[in-house]
Design a protein around this motif. Structure first.
Motif, mmCIF file in Angstrom:
data_model
loop_
_atom_site.group_PDB
_atom_site.id
_atom_site.type_symbol
_atom_site.label_atom_id
_atom_site.label_comp_id
_atom_site.label_asym_id
_atom_site.label_seq_id
_atom_site.Cartn_x
_atom_site.Cartn_y
_atom_site.Cartn_z
ATOM 1 N N ILE A 166 25.525 -34.165 33.060
ATOM 2 C CA ILE A 166 24.535 -34.767 32.144
ATOM 3 C C ILE A 166 23.241 -35.052 32.918
ATOM 4 C CG2 ILE A 166 23.989 -36.835 30.774
ATOM 5 C CD1 ILE A 166 26.995 -36.945 30.076
ATOM 6 N N MET A 167 23.430 -35.595 34.118
ATOM 7 C CA MET A 167 22.259 -35.925 34.932
ATOM 8 C C MET A 167 21.463 -34.683 35.304
ATOM 9 S SD MET A 167 23.751 -38.991 37.186
ATOM 10 C CE MET A 167 22.580 -38.945 38.475
ATOM 11 N N ASN A 169 21.240 -31.922 33.576
ATOM 12 C CA ASN A 169 20.483 -31.491 32.385
ATOM 13 C C ASN A 169 19.252 -32.364 32.205
ATOM 14 O OD1 ASN A 169 22.442 -29.647 31.996
ATOM 15 N ND2 ASN A 169 23.475 -30.749 30.329
ATOM 16 N N GLN A 170 19.488 -33.677 32.375
ATOM 17 C CA GLN A 170 18.364 -34.610 32.219
ATOM 18 C C GLN A 170 17.298 -34.344 33.275
ATOM 19 O OE1 GLN A 170 19.879 -38.561 32.313
ATOM 20 N NE2 GLN A 170 20.126 -38.641 30.094
ATOM 21 N N ILE A 173 14.913 -31.694 32.301
ATOM 22 C CA ILE A 173 13.929 -32.190 31.313
ATOM 23 C C ILE A 173 12.913 -33.093 32.004
ATOM 24 C CG2 ILE A 173 13.645 -33.545 29.191
ATOM 25 C CD1 ILE A 173 16.555 -32.674 28.486
ATOM 26 N N ILE A 174 13.428 -34.002 32.849
ATOM 27 C CA ILE A 174 12.520 -34.939 33.553
ATOM 28 C C ILE A 174 11.535 -34.154 34.417
ATOM 29 C CG2 ILE A 174 12.401 -36.730 35.351
ATOM 30 C CD1 ILE A 174 14.988 -37.873 34.219
#
Ligand code: ADP
Length: 470
Positions: A166-167, A169-170, A173-174
């Motif tokens: 999850i991190m 993927n984030q 985006i970040i």
């Protein structure tokens, strides 16, 4: 094309953007390393420290079943102990998932591993059904009699894989957002910075072509504002210098041309008309001589002024009595005052000693008195006063009762080539430099100086120097 590219890549906009991007990438890299790559080992390490503490506290209570049970339950795990007397015990608070003790039976695999371990420690991370991970830690302890006893503890650890995914993927985006934001901020910031600089460059280009009608706009940054202010000041100064230069050329050429025309005209007259008439010829020769003298004076004045302004002229300071040099100077005008029946009234207090350059102060006096004689009034009187003020300053005043000077002209008379009456007058053919030279001399002496005047009543020129007490 190459030049354009070079200019773009060296511009503030590109550089700001580049630095912002580098900065953002560094932060993202740190984030990547700490949050994603090191996250799992960090967590496992943290958990290992925890489990070590549990194992130690079990070891401290090795004979106390109740305490061992409480510790195991409180820490949500299962434990296996082998006491110094070799009796074994297993406690389970997590049920089926325990890897070291199950269904009332101790799994000897980990125990054997521990017994054989050279370091006296074992540490495993094992995956059980699903994605559940188990941390197993065991340690060998010794009694005072060197008898070994063993403690193994097993506790589930949080499944990190999905969290890390999850991190990750984030993070993508970040990273995208940070880069976009840095692009936007850098464009915004560099625009604000470059806009006033571009304006300043545009105006400076105009200035370089000799156009002084320019205005350097300020921006929101102090440094840019300082630059704009300095350039505004410079352009103002340059424009004044240019004005002065134009004025100077006009004045000098006028002042030189007029006497030269006279000299030529009178020389031609002598050649063509008065050559054989002695009286007329002498009259014409006198004009030529006086015009040549004027030219000589003009050139000397110009040279002296420019020398003084260039700071070449050093002051030769001595102590002397101002009264005596006033008398000397007045004496120099004896012939002209006699001719024109002008009376110079001298009123000097005794012992007015100052510390100054004698020759130069004499020159100032000569200019002041000379001007007063040129502009005498109906009473044909010039008054020269020298006295001590209550501030221990020697004040010299030269007064005439002539036409006076218009207030607007009074501000300009100290400028070089400034003449109240711009028309060339033979009788009063000053060079327009006398007061400019006097001003330079007095300023070199840090003297107080000035002029007061009233139209129709006359003028007073003055200066003050500190008195030297001997
Ligand atoms: P100049 O050598 O032409 O007299 P100065 O620098 O001495 O030049 O004087 C500058 C201007 O000031 C001149 O135009 C002159 O007319 C004026 N001026 C100086 N002294 C007086 C005075 N006492 N009364 C009236 N005008 C004066």
């Amino acid at each position: 094309m190459r030049n354009k590219f070079y200019r773009f890549t060296n511009g503030i906009a590109f550089k700001t953007w580049m630095y912002y991007v580098i900065f953002s990438l560094c932060i993202l890299l740190l984030l990547l390393v700490f949050q994603i790559i090191l996250f799992e080992p960090y967590y496992q390490n943290f958990k290992t420290k925890d489990i070590k503490k549990i194992v130690n506290s079990i070891a401290n209570n090795i004979q106390d079943d109740l305490s061992i049970q409480t510790i195991t339950i409180n820490n949500d795990g299962c434990s296996v102990i082998v006491r110094p007397d070799k009796s074994k015990k297993g406690i389970d608070a997590i049920g089926m998932s325990c890897l070291i003790y199950n269904n009332g039976k101790i799994d000897s695999t980990y125990l054997d591993e521990l017994k054989n371990s050279e370091t006296g420690e074992i540490r495993y991370i094992a995956e059980v059904e699903g994605s559940q991970e188990m941390l197993i830690y065991g340690k060998t302890f010794y009694t005072e009699e060197e008898k070994p006893y063993y403690v193994i503890f097993n506790t589930p650890i949080k499944p990190l894989k999905s969290t890390i995914q999850i991190m990750r993927n984030q993070f993508v985006i970040i990273a995208g957002l940070v880069l976009l934001l840095s692009l936007w901020i850098s464009i915004y910031f560099s625009r604000r910075l470059t806009k006033p600089i571009t304006n300043i460059t545009k105006e400076a280009k105009k200035l370089s072509t000799g156009s002084y009608d320019v205005h350097f706009e300020k921006g929101e940054f102090k440094e840019v504002n300082d630059l704009a202010e300095t350039l505004n000041y410079t352009s103002k100064e340059l424009s004044q210098i240019d004005e002065l230069r134009k004025d100077l050329i006009a004045n000098v050429s006028h002042d030189i041309k007029t006497p030269l025309t006279m000299i030529k005209a009178y020389a031609e007259m002598i050649r063509d008309i008065s050559g054989s008439n002695k009286k007329k010829r002498n009259e014409h020769l006198d004009v030529i001589i006086s015009e040549s003298e004027y030219l000589d004076r003009l050139v000397s004045d110009m040279r002296e002024l420019s020398k003084m302004q260039a700071g070449v002229n050093e002051l030769n300071l001595t102590d002397f009595d101002l009264g005596s040099i006033i008398k000397d100077t007045v004496y120099k005008f004896k012939t002209i005052t006699k001719e024109e029946q002008i009376h110079i009234e001298v009123d000097i207090e005794p012992e007015l000693v100052c510390h100054a350059d004698r020759t130069k102060i004499k020159e100032v006096l000569y200019n002041f008195i000379g001007n007063a004689i040129k502009h005498y009034g109906e009473d044909k009187k010039v008054i020269v006063k020298a006295f001590l003020t209550n501030k221990n300053m020697i004040r010299i005043e030269v007064t005439d009762h002539g036409n006076g000077i218009e207030p607007h002209a009074l501000n300009h008379i100290w400028e070089r080539y400034y003449k109240v009456d711009k028309h060339y007058q033979r009788a009063h053919s000053g060079t327009g430099l006398g007061l400019a030279i006097s001003k330079e001399i007095l300023e070199q002496h840090h003297a107080i100086y000035g002029a007061t005047s009233e139209i129709g009543k006359g003028s007073t020129f003055y200066f003050e120097l500190p008195q030297v007490i001997i």
